[in-house]
Design an enzyme around this catalytic site. Structure first.
Site, PDB file in Angstrom:
ATOM      1  N   ASN A   1      72.637  56.732  44.990  1.00  0.00           N
ATOM      2  CA  ASN A   1      73.568  57.515  44.725  1.00  0.00           C
ATOM      3  C   ASN A   1      74.964  56.513  44.920  1.00  0.00           C
ATOM      4  O   ASN A   1      76.202  57.225  45.452  1.00  0.00           O
ATOM      5  CB  ASN A   1      73.275  58.374  45.878  1.00  0.00           C
ATOM      6  CG  ASN A   1      73.786  58.278  47.106  1.00  0.00           C
ATOM      7  OD1 ASN A   1      73.602  57.870  47.691  1.00  0.00           O
ATOM      8  ND2 ASN A   1      73.743  59.849  47.931  1.00  0.00           N
TER       9      ASN A   1
ATOM     10  N   ILE B   1      80.860  52.730  42.515  1.00  0.00           N
ATOM     11  CA  ILE B   1      82.454  51.950  43.050  1.00  0.00           C
ATOM     12  C   ILE B   1      82.847  52.469  41.813  1.00  0.00           C
ATOM     13  O   ILE B   1      82.075  53.079  40.145  1.00  0.00           O
ATOM     14  CB  ILE B   1      82.397  50.834  42.788  1.00  0.00           C
ATOM     15  CG1 ILE B   1      81.654  49.687  43.807  1.00  0.00           C
ATOM     16  CG2 ILE B   1      83.582  50.239  43.011  1.00  0.00           C
ATOM     17  CD1 ILE B   1      81.724  48.755  43.709  1.00  0.00           C
TER      18      ILE B   1
ATOM     19  N   HIS C   1      81.253  54.012  47.597  1.00  0.00           N
ATOM     20  CA  HIS C   1      80.293  55.228  48.530  1.00  0.00           C
ATOM     21  C   HIS C   1      79.028  53.682  49.171  1.00  0.00           C
ATOM     22  O   HIS C   1      78.626  53.636  48.000  1.00  0.00           O
ATOM     23  CB  HIS C   1      79.719  56.153  48.059  1.00  0.00           C
ATOM     24  CG  HIS C   1      78.605  56.890  48.897  1.00  0.00           C
ATOM     25  ND1 HIS C   1      77.456  57.465  47.864  1.00  0.00           N
ATOM     26  CD2 HIS C   1      78.450  56.153  49.708  1.00  0.00           C
ATOM     27  CE1 HIS C   1      76.513  57.849  48.890  1.00  0.00           C
ATOM     28  NE2 HIS C   1      77.074  57.226  49.777  1.00  0.00           N
TER      29      HIS C   1
ATOM     30  N   ASN D   1      76.745  59.278  57.894  1.00  0.00           N
ATOM     31  CA  ASN D   1      75.441  59.539  58.738  1.00  0.00           C
ATOM     32  C   ASN D   1      75.741  58.586  59.765  1.00  0.00           C
ATOM     33  O   ASN D   1      75.601  56.754  59.445  1.00  0.00           O
ATOM     34  CB  ASN D   1      74.256  58.280  57.870  1.00  0.00           C
ATOM     35  CG  ASN D   1      73.759  59.420  56.676  1.00  0.00           C
ATOM     36  OD1 ASN D   1      74.546  60.597  56.312  1.00  0.00           O
ATOM     37  ND2 ASN D   1      73.129  58.267  55.760  1.00  0.00           N
TER      38      ASN D   1
ATOM     39  N   PRO E   1      82.936  63.422  47.737  1.00  0.00           N
ATOM     40  CA  PRO E   1      82.476  63.347  45.290  1.00  0.00           C
ATOM     41  C   PRO E   1      82.162  64.394  45.127  1.00  0.00           C
ATOM     42  O   PRO E   1      80.889  64.744  45.930  1.00  0.00           O
ATOM     43  CB  PRO E   1      81.810  61.542  45.936  1.00  0.00           C
ATOM     44  CG  PRO E   1      81.236  61.302  47.033  1.00  0.00           C
ATOM     45  CD  PRO E   1      82.077  62.869  48.192  1.00  0.00           C
TER      46      PRO E   1
ATOM     47  N   MET F   1      78.516  61.579  39.290  1.00  0.00           N
ATOM     48  CA  MET F   1      78.765  60.513  38.044  1.00  0.00           C
ATOM     49  C   MET F   1      79.613  61.165  36.729  1.00  0.00           C
ATOM     50  O   MET F   1      80.399  60.437  36.144  1.00  0.00           O
ATOM     51  CB  MET F   1      78.203  59.933  36.942  1.00  0.00           C
ATOM     52  CG  MET F   1      76.873  58.812  37.606  1.00  0.00           C
ATOM     53  SD  MET F   1      75.631  57.964  37.176  1.00  0.00           S
ATOM     54  CE  MET F   1      76.670  57.474  35.463  1.00  0.00           C
TER      55      MET F   1
ATOM     56  N   HIS G   1      79.072  66.290  52.646  1.00  0.00           N
ATOM     57  CA  HIS G   1      79.554  64.834  52.783  1.00  0.00           C
ATOM     58  C   HIS G   1      79.831  64.268  50.666  1.00  0.00           C
ATOM     59  O   HIS G   1      80.337  63.230  50.316  1.00  0.00           O
ATOM     60  CB  HIS G   1      78.877  63.728  53.178  1.00  0.00           C
ATOM     61  CG  HIS G   1      77.177  63.547  51.797  1.00  0.00           C
ATOM     62  ND1 HIS G   1      76.929  64.658  52.291  1.00  0.00           N
ATOM     63  CD2 HIS G   1      76.701  63.125  51.716  1.00  0.00           C
ATOM     64  CE1 HIS G   1      75.387  64.168  51.112  1.00  0.00           C
ATOM     65  NE2 HIS G   1      75.703  62.836  51.141  1.00  0.00           N
TER      66      HIS G   1
END
Length: 405
Positions: free
Chosen positions: A170, A173, A188, A279, A310, A313, A334
């Site tokens: 996952n 950019i 991420h 994390n 976020p 996609m 998150h």
């Protein structure tokens, strides 16, 4: 509406999600965590779903103990974002060249740089990345590698070359537009292979310790304060969290340079980046007492803290500011959180589905990323709505370009 209390737990467990919306295995995992004698309390974010050992979307406050599984194997994984002075009108109609430039600058998947990134040559001013992050502390940081667990002694060269690389799964950019059509860069990633190997090494050590032999789930094995095993884990964890933060800073500088080169007739400007782990372990005061707090798939949302949440996609992402709600241990989600496993997504969806759900986004559209299809994730708008008492939305981003491993 929220929070609601999870039934059948020893330590108080408050959730920003309803029991009927959480898979049974994840609920049992949360109850197993709350049974641990060292746990003071558990908080559950609206992106909650089943994880390895500990639940993704969980915040756990422990007294004099920490469970490596409550951090996860991607130590220090998190987000980084920066707003540019570009607008939608500045972007070309076809973004393939920009995606290719970003993919050329940042290795994705299992790839690494052929040679370590010369960080002293990255321009912090034009790229908008702080000098402190990119130009200082590198000798100290890398000299500490020899003090890490002996199991990773042969990985130093690989760790150097993976610094400034994306990874897979996952991780992403993105180039995004906010509600005012301003262009943002969002990425991420975490501590790459070195963080994974350190985490797995310490998890194996924890499972063998005598006080963990009667746990209902041995994946929840803990280290206890004032023991050499805890000291070794905290030492390596701290280093891996710094690796992850530096990795994102280097990547963002590389992406900013790639963007600048696509606009040779102007000097693209960048704001101060927003950065957050999701994390990790932190020493915090909870209910008036010192605790070790693990956030696995959760961000700190203290009053004024900036964070990034976020979607997927083909959906929106959010820049948020924390409200400092003590009920959530000053935490928020998150991301959107998966609603189905990767294997289930591959079984249910096709490349044609992926193409349809990522329409208008310049991205990979092949079988290798079908498991990242937007429908495999929860509705990000509903996730944000469930935590209005935890964060304020600062900006709403919609991606126009997405790079995946």
């Amino acid at each position: 509406m929220f929070p609601v209390e999870l039934s059948g737990t020893r330590a108080r467990t408050l959730m920003w999600a309803h029991e009927h919306d959480i898979e049974a295995q994840a609920l049992q995992q949360l109850r197993n965590i709350a049974r641990l004698e060292w746990v003071h309390g558990v908080r559950v974010m609206p992106d909650v779903h089943l994880g390895k050992g500990a639940t993704v979307g969980s915040v756990i406050a422990m007294r004099d103990a920490v469970a490596p599984a409550a951090v996860g194997v991607d130590i220090g994984c998190g987000m980084e974002s920066v707003r540019t002075d570009l607008t939608a009108a500045d972007l070309p109609d076809d973004l393939r060249a920009l995606r290719s430039a970003i993919e050329a600058a940042v290795p994705v998947g299992f790839a690494a740089h052929q040679h370590p990134v010369p960080v002293n040559k990255l321009a912090p001013g034009p790229s908008g990345i702080s000098t402190a992050t990119l130009r200082t502390g590198w000798d100290r940081f890398w000299s500490a590698f020899g003090d890490l667990d002996d199991a990773v002694a042969s990985r130093e060269s690989k760790a150097h070359k993976q610094m400034g690389s994306l990874g897979s799964g996952n991780h992403f950019i993105e180039v995004c537009l906010d509600q005012d059509d301003q262009v943002w860069i969002l990425l991420h990633s975490g501590s790459r292979n070195i963080g994974k190997e350190l985490a797995e090494r310490h998890m194996a050590v924890a499972r063998r310790l005598p006080h963990n032999q009667n746990l209902v789930d041995r994946d929840l094995a803990v280290f206890l304060a004032n023991t050499p095993e805890m000291a070794a884990y905290r030492h390596d964890l701290t280093w891996a969290q710094e690796y992850a933060a530096r990795n994102r800073a280097v990547m963002l500088a590389l992406v900013c340079e790639a963007v600048r080169k696509q606009f040779p007739t102007r000097d693209v400007l960048f704001d101060t980046p927003v950065s957050c782990h999701h994390n990790y372990v932190a020493e915090e005061t909870i209910d008036g007492a010192p605790m070790l707090v693990t956030r696995k798939g959760a961000v700190r949302a203290g009053a004024g803290d900036m964070a990034l949440i976020p979607g997927s996609m083909g959906t929106r992402s959010y820049v948020v500011r924390g409200k400092g709600n003590p009920d959530s241990f000053q935490s928020a989600s998150h991301g959107a959180g998966r609603r189905m496993s990767r294997n289930a997504a591959k079984r249910q969806f096709s490349v044609a589905d992926l193409i349809a759900q990522t329409e208008g986004v310049e991205s990979r559209k092949d079988a290798g990323v079908v498991d990242e299809i937007p429908a495999a994730y929860k509705n990000i708008d509903e996730v944000i709505d469930a935590q209005r008492d935890l964060v304020d939305v600062v900006a709403t981003l919609r991606q126009v370009l997405c790079v995946k491993g």
